[in-house]
Design a protein around this motif. Structure first.
Motif, short mmCIF file in Angstrom:
data_model
loop_
_atom_site.label_atom_id
_atom_site.label_comp_id
_atom_site.label_asym_id
_atom_site.label_seq_id
_atom_site.Cartn_x
_atom_site.Cartn_y
_atom_site.Cartn_z
N VAL A 83 0.83 -1.17 0.11
CA VAL A 83 0.05 0.01 0.06
C VAL A 83 1.05 1.20 -0.01
O VAL A 83 0.46 2.28 -0.71
CB VAL A 83 -1.03 0.18 1.32
N HIS A 91 -4.06 5.76 5.43
CA HIS A 91 -4.73 4.81 4.64
C HIS A 91 -5.68 3.82 5.53
O HIS A 91 -6.30 3.07 5.01
CB HIS A 91 -3.51 3.59 4.19
N ARG A 109 -8.34 -2.11 5.01
CA ARG A 109 -7.37 -1.39 5.80
C ARG A 109 -8.05 -0.70 7.02
O ARG A 109 -7.75 0.29 7.25
CB ARG A 109 -6.73 -0.60 4.84
#
Length: 241
Positions: free
Chosen positions: A95, A130, A141
Protein backbone atom coordinates in the motif's frame (compact mmCIF):
# COMPACT_ATOMS: atom_id res chain seq x y z
CA UNK A 1 13.22 -23.91 25.81
CA UNK A 2 16.30 -25.28 24.07
CA UNK A 3 15.78 -28.68 25.74
CA UNK A 4 12.17 -28.85 24.61
CA UNK A 5 13.21 -27.87 21.07
CA UNK A 6 15.86 -30.59 20.95
CA UNK A 7 13.44 -33.23 22.21
CA UNK A 8 10.84 -32.25 19.63
CA UNK A 9 13.44 -32.34 16.88
CA UNK A 10 14.57 -35.79 18.02
CA UNK A 11 10.94 -36.91 17.84
CA UNK A 12 10.82 -36.02 14.15
CA UNK A 13 9.59 -32.42 14.14
CA UNK A 14 11.35 -29.82 12.04
CA UNK A 15 12.79 -26.63 13.55
CA UNK A 16 9.65 -24.55 13.09
CA UNK A 17 7.42 -27.11 14.75
CA UNK A 18 10.00 -27.62 17.51
CA UNK A 19 10.01 -23.90 18.23
CA UNK A 20 6.24 -23.87 18.26
CA UNK A 21 6.18 -26.74 20.74
CA UNK A 22 8.47 -24.87 23.11
CA UNK A 23 7.18 -22.97 26.12
CA UNK A 24 7.91 -19.62 24.45
CA UNK A 25 4.64 -19.75 22.55
CA UNK A 26 1.74 -17.82 24.07
CA UNK A 27 -1.59 -19.67 23.53
CA UNK A 28 -3.63 -16.63 24.59
CA UNK A 29 -2.18 -14.38 21.91
CA UNK A 30 -2.56 -17.22 19.43
CA UNK A 31 -6.27 -17.40 20.24
CA UNK A 32 -6.65 -13.64 19.81
CA UNK A 33 -4.91 -13.69 16.43
CA UNK A 34 -6.93 -16.70 15.24
CA UNK A 35 -10.16 -15.07 16.43
CA UNK A 36 -9.29 -11.95 14.45
CA UNK A 37 -8.91 -14.05 11.32
CA UNK A 38 -12.47 -15.31 11.80
CA UNK A 39 -13.94 -11.98 12.91
CA UNK A 40 -12.60 -9.71 10.18
CA UNK A 41 -12.57 -10.01 6.41
CA UNK A 42 -9.08 -10.49 4.86
CA UNK A 43 -9.39 -7.19 2.99
CA UNK A 44 -9.57 -5.37 6.36
CA UNK A 45 -6.05 -6.38 7.37
CA UNK A 46 -3.17 -3.95 6.95
CA UNK A 47 0.14 -5.63 7.80
CA UNK A 48 2.89 -3.26 8.94
CA UNK A 49 6.55 -3.82 9.77
CA UNK A 50 9.99 -2.37 9.17
CA UNK A 51 13.07 -3.98 7.68
CA UNK A 52 16.71 -2.96 7.52
CA UNK A 53 18.92 -3.21 4.45
CA UNK A 54 22.64 -2.72 3.93
CA UNK A 55 23.99 -2.02 0.47
CA UNK A 56 26.75 -4.57 1.09
CA UNK A 57 24.11 -7.30 1.36
CA UNK A 58 22.54 -6.08 -1.90
CA UNK A 59 25.90 -6.56 -3.60
CA UNK A 60 26.51 -9.97 -2.08
CA UNK A 61 27.80 -12.50 -4.56
CA UNK A 62 26.77 -16.14 -4.56
CA UNK A 63 28.98 -19.09 -5.35
CA UNK A 64 28.99 -22.88 -5.59
CA UNK A 65 31.54 -25.44 -4.50
CA UNK A 66 31.97 -29.18 -4.67
CA UNK A 67 30.53 -31.28 -1.87
CA UNK A 68 32.82 -31.25 1.13
CA UNK A 69 34.77 -28.20 -0.03
CA UNK A 70 34.42 -24.69 1.27
CA UNK A 71 33.02 -22.05 -1.06
CA UNK A 72 35.12 -18.89 -1.11
CA UNK A 73 33.49 -15.79 -2.59
CA UNK A 74 35.27 -12.41 -2.49
CA UNK A 75 33.24 -9.72 -0.76
CA UNK A 76 33.87 -6.05 -0.36
CA UNK A 77 34.78 -4.96 3.15
CA UNK A 78 32.89 -1.69 2.83
CA UNK A 79 29.49 -1.96 4.46
CA UNK A 80 28.06 0.85 2.39
CA UNK A 81 24.79 2.61 3.05
CA UNK A 82 22.26 1.38 5.60
CA UNK A 83 18.52 1.86 5.21
CA UNK A 84 15.37 1.27 7.23
CA UNK A 85 12.04 0.73 5.47
CA UNK A 86 8.58 0.92 6.98
CA UNK A 87 5.98 -0.69 4.72
CA UNK A 88 2.29 -1.56 4.79
CA UNK A 89 0.67 -4.38 2.84
CA UNK A 90 -2.88 -5.64 2.31
CA UNK A 91 -4.38 -8.21 -0.07
CA UNK A 92 -3.82 -5.88 -3.03
CA UNK A 93 -0.07 -5.54 -2.50
CA UNK A 94 2.21 -2.94 -0.97
CA UNK A 95 0.00 0.00 0.00
CA UNK A 96 2.74 2.45 0.97
CA UNK A 97 6.32 2.50 2.17
CA UNK A 98 8.96 4.90 3.45
CA UNK A 99 12.71 4.32 3.26
CA UNK A 100 15.22 6.38 5.23
CA UNK A 101 18.98 6.18 5.19
CA UNK A 102 20.82 5.65 8.47
CA UNK A 103 24.26 6.98 9.32
CA UNK A 104 26.92 6.32 11.94
CA UNK A 105 27.16 10.11 12.24
CA UNK A 106 23.56 11.21 12.70
CA UNK A 107 22.28 14.37 11.10
CA UNK A 108 18.85 15.94 10.70
CA UNK A 109 18.22 13.88 7.56
CA UNK A 110 20.13 10.71 8.47
CA UNK A 111 19.54 9.32 11.99
CA UNK A 112 21.82 6.73 13.53
CA UNK A 113 19.04 4.30 14.38
CA UNK A 114 15.28 4.03 14.50
CA UNK A 115 13.81 5.24 17.78
CA UNK A 116 10.16 5.61 18.75
CA UNK A 117 9.96 9.22 17.58
CA UNK A 118 11.21 8.33 14.11
CA UNK A 119 8.96 5.28 14.02
CA UNK A 120 5.89 7.35 14.89
CA UNK A 121 6.81 9.99 12.31
CA UNK A 122 7.02 7.29 9.63
CA UNK A 123 3.72 5.79 10.83
CA UNK A 124 1.94 9.15 10.60
CA UNK A 125 3.27 9.76 7.10
CA UNK A 126 2.98 6.26 5.67
CA UNK A 127 0.35 4.26 7.58
CA UNK A 128 -2.29 6.52 9.09
CA UNK A 129 -3.51 8.10 5.81
CA UNK A 130 -4.60 4.66 4.61
CA UNK A 131 -6.51 3.56 7.73
CA UNK A 132 -10.30 3.45 7.80
CA UNK A 133 -12.84 2.87 10.61
CA UNK A 134 -13.48 -0.73 11.63
CA UNK A 135 -17.26 -0.95 11.58
CA UNK A 136 -20.03 -3.07 10.08
CA UNK A 137 -19.09 -1.90 6.58
CA UNK A 138 -15.89 -4.00 6.76
CA UNK A 139 -13.86 -1.30 5.05
CA UNK A 140 -10.48 -2.19 3.63
CA UNK A 141 -7.39 -1.51 5.75
CA UNK A 142 -9.31 -1.06 9.00
CA UNK A 143 -7.32 -3.57 11.12
CA UNK A 144 -3.65 -2.72 11.67
CA UNK A 145 -1.48 -5.77 12.42
CA UNK A 146 2.04 -5.29 13.76
CA UNK A 147 4.56 -7.50 15.55
CA UNK A 148 5.74 -7.41 19.16
CA UNK A 149 9.01 -5.57 18.61
CA UNK A 150 9.96 -3.59 21.72
CA UNK A 151 10.02 -0.44 19.61
CA UNK A 152 6.31 -0.89 18.93
CA UNK A 153 5.56 -1.06 22.66
CA UNK A 154 7.63 1.95 23.77
CA UNK A 155 4.66 4.24 23.30
CA UNK A 156 1.84 1.72 23.22
CA UNK A 157 -0.77 4.12 24.58
CA UNK A 158 0.19 6.78 22.07
CA UNK A 159 0.13 4.39 19.13
CA UNK A 160 -3.17 2.84 20.19
CA UNK A 161 -4.73 6.26 20.78
CA UNK A 162 -3.80 7.43 17.30
CA UNK A 163 -4.93 4.26 15.52
CA UNK A 164 -8.12 3.52 17.46
CA UNK A 165 -9.13 6.91 18.81
CA UNK A 166 -8.51 9.20 15.88
CA UNK A 167 -8.91 6.89 12.91
CA UNK A 168 -11.34 4.34 14.34
CA UNK A 169 -9.24 1.38 13.23
CA UNK A 170 -8.27 -1.68 15.29
CA UNK A 171 -4.69 -2.30 16.47
CA UNK A 172 -3.66 -5.96 16.79
CA UNK A 173 -0.31 -7.46 17.73
CA UNK A 174 0.90 -10.75 16.32
CA UNK A 175 1.63 -13.65 18.70
CA UNK A 176 5.14 -13.76 20.09
CA UNK A 177 7.70 -15.85 18.20
CA UNK A 178 5.38 -16.19 15.20
CA UNK A 179 6.96 -14.03 12.48
CA UNK A 180 4.85 -15.57 9.73
CA UNK A 181 1.71 -14.39 11.50
CA UNK A 182 2.59 -11.02 10.00
CA UNK A 183 2.15 -11.57 6.27
CA UNK A 184 4.47 -8.71 5.32
CA UNK A 185 7.47 -10.75 6.50
CA UNK A 186 7.06 -12.92 3.40
CA UNK A 187 6.84 -9.75 1.30
CA UNK A 188 10.19 -8.61 2.67
CA UNK A 189 11.73 -11.95 1.68
CA UNK A 190 10.37 -11.47 -1.84
CA UNK A 191 11.72 -7.92 -1.80
CA UNK A 192 15.24 -9.20 -1.12
CA UNK A 193 14.85 -11.70 -3.95
CA UNK A 194 13.73 -8.96 -6.35
CA UNK A 195 16.71 -6.81 -5.35
CA UNK A 196 19.10 -9.67 -6.10
CA UNK A 197 17.71 -9.95 -9.65
CA UNK A 198 19.53 -6.76 -10.66
CA UNK A 199 22.73 -6.44 -8.65
CA UNK A 200 24.13 -3.64 -10.80
CA UNK A 201 21.11 -1.45 -10.14
CA UNK A 202 21.23 -2.26 -6.42
CA UNK A 203 24.90 -1.30 -6.38
CA UNK A 204 24.27 2.02 -8.11
CA UNK A 205 21.01 3.05 -6.40
CA UNK A 206 20.29 0.95 -3.29
CA UNK A 207 17.38 3.09 -2.09
CA UNK A 208 15.66 3.01 -5.48
CA UNK A 209 16.30 -0.74 -5.65
CA UNK A 210 14.40 -1.22 -2.37
CA UNK A 211 11.48 0.87 -3.57
CA UNK A 212 11.33 -0.84 -6.95
CA UNK A 213 11.47 -4.30 -5.36
CA UNK A 214 8.55 -3.44 -3.07
CA UNK A 215 6.48 -2.08 -5.94
CA UNK A 216 6.90 -5.41 -7.75
CA UNK A 217 4.77 -7.13 -5.08
CA UNK A 218 1.23 -7.18 -6.46
CA UNK A 219 -2.19 -8.63 -5.58
CA UNK A 220 -1.25 -12.19 -6.53
CA UNK A 221 1.69 -12.39 -4.14
CA UNK A 222 0.05 -10.37 -1.36
CA UNK A 223 -3.17 -12.39 -1.27
CA UNK A 224 -1.11 -15.58 -1.11
CA UNK A 225 0.96 -14.25 1.80
CA UNK A 226 -2.17 -13.21 3.72
CA UNK A 227 -3.85 -16.59 3.24
CA UNK A 228 -0.68 -18.47 4.21
CA UNK A 229 -0.40 -16.34 7.34
CA UNK A 230 -3.94 -17.27 8.36
CA UNK A 231 -3.27 -20.97 7.83
CA UNK A 232 -0.02 -20.82 9.81
CA UNK A 233 -1.78 -19.25 12.80
CA UNK A 234 -4.42 -21.97 12.73
CA UNK A 235 -1.76 -24.66 12.45
CA UNK A 236 0.36 -23.32 15.29
CA UNK A 237 -2.74 -22.90 17.43
CA UNK A 238 -3.54 -26.60 17.09
CA UNK A 239 0.05 -27.46 18.09
CA UNK A 240 0.28 -25.39 21.26
CA UNK A 241 -3.07 -26.27 22.79
Amino acid sequence: TATVARLCKAAGFDDKVATTKSIRQDPESMWLRASACRLYHPRQFLFVDETHSVSKDMRRRRGKAQHGKRCVVPLTQRLGQSFTTLAAMDVTGIVDHDTKELSSRPTADKPAAVDFELFMAMVRATILPHLQPADARQLARSVLIIDNCSLHHDGLDQLREIVEGVYGAVLLYTPQYCPRANAIEAAFSLMNYNIALDESFARASPKLAIERALNMIGPREASHFVERSRKDVEKWLRLVV
